[in-house]
Write a protein that holds these residues in place. Structure first.
Motif, PDB file in Angstrom:
ATOM      1  N   TRP A   1       8.368  -1.962  -0.573  1.00 21.35           N
ATOM      2  CA  TRP A   1       9.574  -2.807  -0.809  1.00 21.35           C
ATOM      3  C   TRP A   1      10.846  -2.348  -0.062  1.00 21.35           C
ATOM      4  N   ALA A   2      11.103  -1.148   0.241  1.00 19.70           N
ATOM      5  CA  ALA A   2      12.509  -0.822   0.549  1.00 19.70           C
ATOM      6  C   ALA A   2      12.171   0.526   1.222  1.00 19.70           C
ATOM      7  N   PRO A   3      12.903   0.860   2.319  1.00 25.28           N
ATOM      8  CA  PRO A   3      12.779   2.208   2.896  1.00 25.28           C
ATOM      9  C   PRO A   3      12.992   3.575   1.941  1.00 25.28           C
ATOM     10  N   SER A   4      12.449   4.473   2.165  1.00 24.00           N
ATOM     11  CA  SER A   4      12.651   5.604   1.314  1.00 24.00           C
ATOM     12  C   SER A   4      13.799   6.345   1.848  1.00 24.00           C
ATOM     13  N   GLN A   5      14.747   6.908   0.774  1.00 25.76           N
ATOM     14  CA  GLN A   5      16.032   7.512   0.933  1.00 25.76           C
ATOM     15  C   GLN A   5      15.651   9.046   1.581  1.00 25.76           C
ATOM     16  N   ASN A   6      14.676   9.825   1.244  1.00 17.94           N
ATOM     17  CA  ASN A   6      14.182  11.178   1.406  1.00 17.94           C
ATOM     18  C   ASN A   6      14.056  11.539   2.770  1.00 17.94           C
ATOM     19  N   GLU A   7      14.593  12.252   3.399  1.00 15.77           N
ATOM     20  CA  GLU A   7      14.342  12.544   5.030  1.00 15.77           C
ATOM     21  C   GLU A   7      13.045  12.838   5.226  1.00 15.77           C
ATOM     22  N   VAL A   8      12.397  13.836   4.597  1.00 20.01           N
ATOM     23  CA  VAL A   8      11.168  14.473   4.727  1.00 20.01           C
ATOM     24  C   VAL A   8      10.070  13.128   4.590  1.00 20.01           C
ATOM     25  N   ALA A   9      10.456  12.363   3.561  1.00 19.32           N
ATOM     26  CA  ALA A   9       9.513  11.099   3.233  1.00 19.32           C
ATOM     27  C   ALA A   9       9.706  10.172   4.726  1.00 19.32           C
ATOM     28  N   GLN A  10      10.742  10.033   5.057  1.00 17.18           N
ATOM     29  CA  GLN A  10      11.021   9.127   6.270  1.00 17.18           C
ATOM     30  C   GLN A  10      10.110   9.726   7.626  1.00 17.18           C
ATOM     31  N   ARG A  11      10.234  11.130   7.794  1.00 16.27           N
ATOM     32  CA  ARG A  11       9.372  11.652   8.776  1.00 16.27           C
ATOM     33  C   ARG A  11       7.903  11.611   8.437  1.00 16.27           C
ATOM     34  N   TRP A  12       7.445  11.614   7.201  1.00 18.11           N
ATOM     35  CA  TRP A  12       6.044  11.520   6.849  1.00 18.11           C
ATOM     36  C   TRP A  12       5.517  10.104   7.147  1.00 18.11           C
ATOM     37  N   GLN A  13       6.340   9.089   6.701  1.00 16.28           N
ATOM     38  CA  GLN A  13       5.896   7.780   7.188  1.00 16.28           C
ATOM     39  C   GLN A  13       5.903   7.419   8.434  1.00 16.28           C
ATOM     40  N   LYS A  14       6.689   8.005   9.426  1.00 18.02           N
ATOM     41  CA  LYS A  14       6.576   7.919  10.864  1.00 18.02           C
ATOM     42  C   LYS A  14       5.164   8.739  11.403  1.00 18.02           C
ATOM     43  N   LYS A  15       4.989   9.834  10.752  1.00 13.45           N
ATOM     44  CA  LYS A  15       3.775  10.197  11.239  1.00 13.45           C
ATOM     45  C   LYS A  15       2.395   9.366  10.837  1.00 13.45           C
ATOM     46  N   VAL A  16       2.519   8.935   9.506  1.00 11.41           N
ATOM     47  CA  VAL A  16       1.346   7.866   9.112  1.00 11.41           C
ATOM     48  C   VAL A  16       1.381   6.873   9.970  1.00 11.41           C
ATOM     49  N   GLU A  17       2.471   6.192  10.401  1.00 13.32           N
ATOM     50  CA  GLU A  17       2.408   4.949  11.099  1.00 13.32           C
ATOM     51  C   GLU A  17       1.919   5.221  12.407  1.00 13.32           C
ATOM     52  N   GLU A  18       2.127   6.473  13.159  1.00 11.96           N
ATOM     53  CA  GLU A  18       1.731   6.791  14.419  1.00 11.96           C
ATOM     54  C   GLU A  18       0.176   6.832  14.594  1.00 11.96           C
ATOM     55  N   LEU A  19      -0.495   7.060  13.352  1.00  9.41           N
ATOM     56  CA  LEU A  19      -2.095   7.154  13.355  1.00  9.41           C
ATOM     57  C   LEU A  19      -2.746   5.933  13.069  1.00  9.41           C
ATOM     58  N   ASP A  20      -3.889   6.099  13.601  1.00 11.74           N
ATOM     59  CA  ASP A  20      -5.001   4.634  13.571  1.00 11.74           C
ATOM     60  C   ASP A  20      -5.726   4.921  12.507  1.00 11.74           C
ATOM     61  N   GLY A  21      -5.938   6.125  11.635  1.00 10.13           N
ATOM     62  CA  GLY A  21      -6.990   6.332  10.694  1.00 10.13           C
ATOM     63  C   GLY A  21      -6.719   7.654  10.250  1.00 10.13           C
ATOM     64  N   TYR A  22      -7.407   7.930   9.379  1.00 14.24           N
ATOM     65  CA  TYR A  22      -7.295   9.222   8.462  1.00 14.24           C
ATOM     66  C   TYR A  22      -8.567   9.869   7.952  1.00 14.24           C
ATOM     67  N   ILE A  23      -8.752  11.157   8.052  1.00 14.14           N
ATOM     68  CA  ILE A  23      -9.675  11.990   7.344  1.00 14.14           C
ATOM     69  C   ILE A  23      -8.865  12.904   6.446  1.00 14.14           C
ATOM     70  N   PHE A  24      -9.211  12.575   4.936  1.00 15.36           N
ATOM     71  CA  PHE A  24      -8.514  13.506   3.939  1.00 15.36           C
ATOM     72  C   PHE A  24      -9.291  14.387   3.602  1.00 15.36           C
ATOM     73  N   ILE A  25      -8.674  15.705   3.455  1.00 12.65           N
ATOM     74  CA  ILE A  25      -9.369  17.040   3.084  1.00 12.65           C
ATOM     75  C   ILE A  25      -8.809  17.247   1.848  1.00 12.65           C
ATOM     76  N   THR A  26      -9.794  17.268   0.788  1.00 18.26           N
ATOM     77  CA  THR A  26      -9.438  17.304  -0.632  1.00 18.26           C
ATOM     78  C   THR A  26     -10.015  18.374  -1.363  1.00 18.26           C
ATOM     79  N   ALA A  27      -9.419  19.251  -2.404  1.00 18.23           N
ATOM     80  CA  ALA A  27     -10.211  19.791  -3.251  1.00 18.23           C
ATOM     81  C   ALA A  27     -10.131  18.866  -4.423  1.00 18.23           C
ATOM     82  N   GLU A  28     -10.872  19.193  -5.680  1.00 19.78           N
ATOM     83  CA  GLU A  28     -11.001  18.683  -6.809  1.00 19.78           C
ATOM     84  C   GLU A  28     -10.513  19.209  -7.863  1.00 19.78           C
ATOM     85  N   TYR A  29      -9.427  18.848  -8.554  1.00 22.67           N
ATOM     86  CA  TYR A  29      -8.427  19.402  -9.479  1.00 22.67           C
ATOM     87  C   TYR A  29      -8.712  18.633 -10.693  1.00 22.67           C
TER      88      TYR A  29
END
Length: 199
Positions: A59-87
């Motif tokens: 609903w609104a732009p993030s204020q955090n600068e690292v989050a903005q950089r993260w969002q830009k990276k996510v936007e550039e991509l067309d799909g994702y492979i998530f590598i995850t542990a189970e905690y």
């Protein structure tokens, strides 16, 4: 249409994480393909605080600068492979936090999962599939589950993941599904963008 670009997202930031091994393994398999491009995206490079924005990034732009950089990276991509542990029967907190720090950037893109842990991170991946649906992603049915015997063989017996045939078969099936969805959804997003430009 250009080749879809897939981000391999490393979902752990711990100092002695196992995540580097499956990340390197799946990246090597993936990069042998000619239908997709791949990039490793390490959450260590995006040290976001626990989500504390005034409102959802839907609903609104993030204020955090690292989050903005993260969002830009996510936007550039067309799909994702998530590598995850189970905690404790769920995904890592840092990965869930990263997912929450974007919204529109995830929409209409495929998600696939490589998990490791006691039951191959099956419970963590099941939760991540639900999160993916909420973020309007298309999660693949096929995934990779690195089970305890595989984990022990790598950590204690010196075996390499690429030497475990059932994991290679799972990786191929997952990547095939991811490629189909990535191409289909990219074509649909491109068509929507052309329609919006013509309006």
């Amino acid at each position: 249409m250009s080749k879809p670009k897939i981000g391999i997202i490393v979902g752990s930031t711990r100092a002695n994480r196992f995540a580097d091994k499956p990340t390197e393994w799946i990246a090597n398999i993936a990069k042998a393909r000619t239908d997709l491009e791949f990039e490793v995206v390490d959450l260590r490079d995006y040290p976001m605080p626990f989500f504390e924005e005034a409102t959802s990034p839907a609903w609104a732009p993030s204020q955090n600068e690292v989050a903005q950089r993260w969002q830009k990276k996510v936007e550039e991509l067309d799909g994702y492979i998530f590598i995850t542990a189970e905690y404790n029967r769920g995904p890592t907190a840092v990965l869930k936090n990263a997912i929450d720090y974007a919204y529109n950037e995830w929409n209409n893109k495929p998600a696939a999962f490589v998990g490791y842990g006691g039951v191959g991170a099956a419970r963590a991946i099941e939760q991540l599939r639900l999160h993916a649906v909420e973020m309007q992603m298309a999660p693949t049915r096929a995934g990779v589950h690195i089970l305890t015997p595989d984990f022990v063989a790598v950590l204690q017996q010196g075996k390499k993941l690429e030497e475990i045939e059932h994991l290679n078969q799972s990786a191929t099936a997952m990547l095939d599904q991811l490629a189909w969805w990535a191409k289909a959804l990219k074509a649909a997003r491109d068509a929507d963008a052309l329609t919006a430009q013509a309006a």
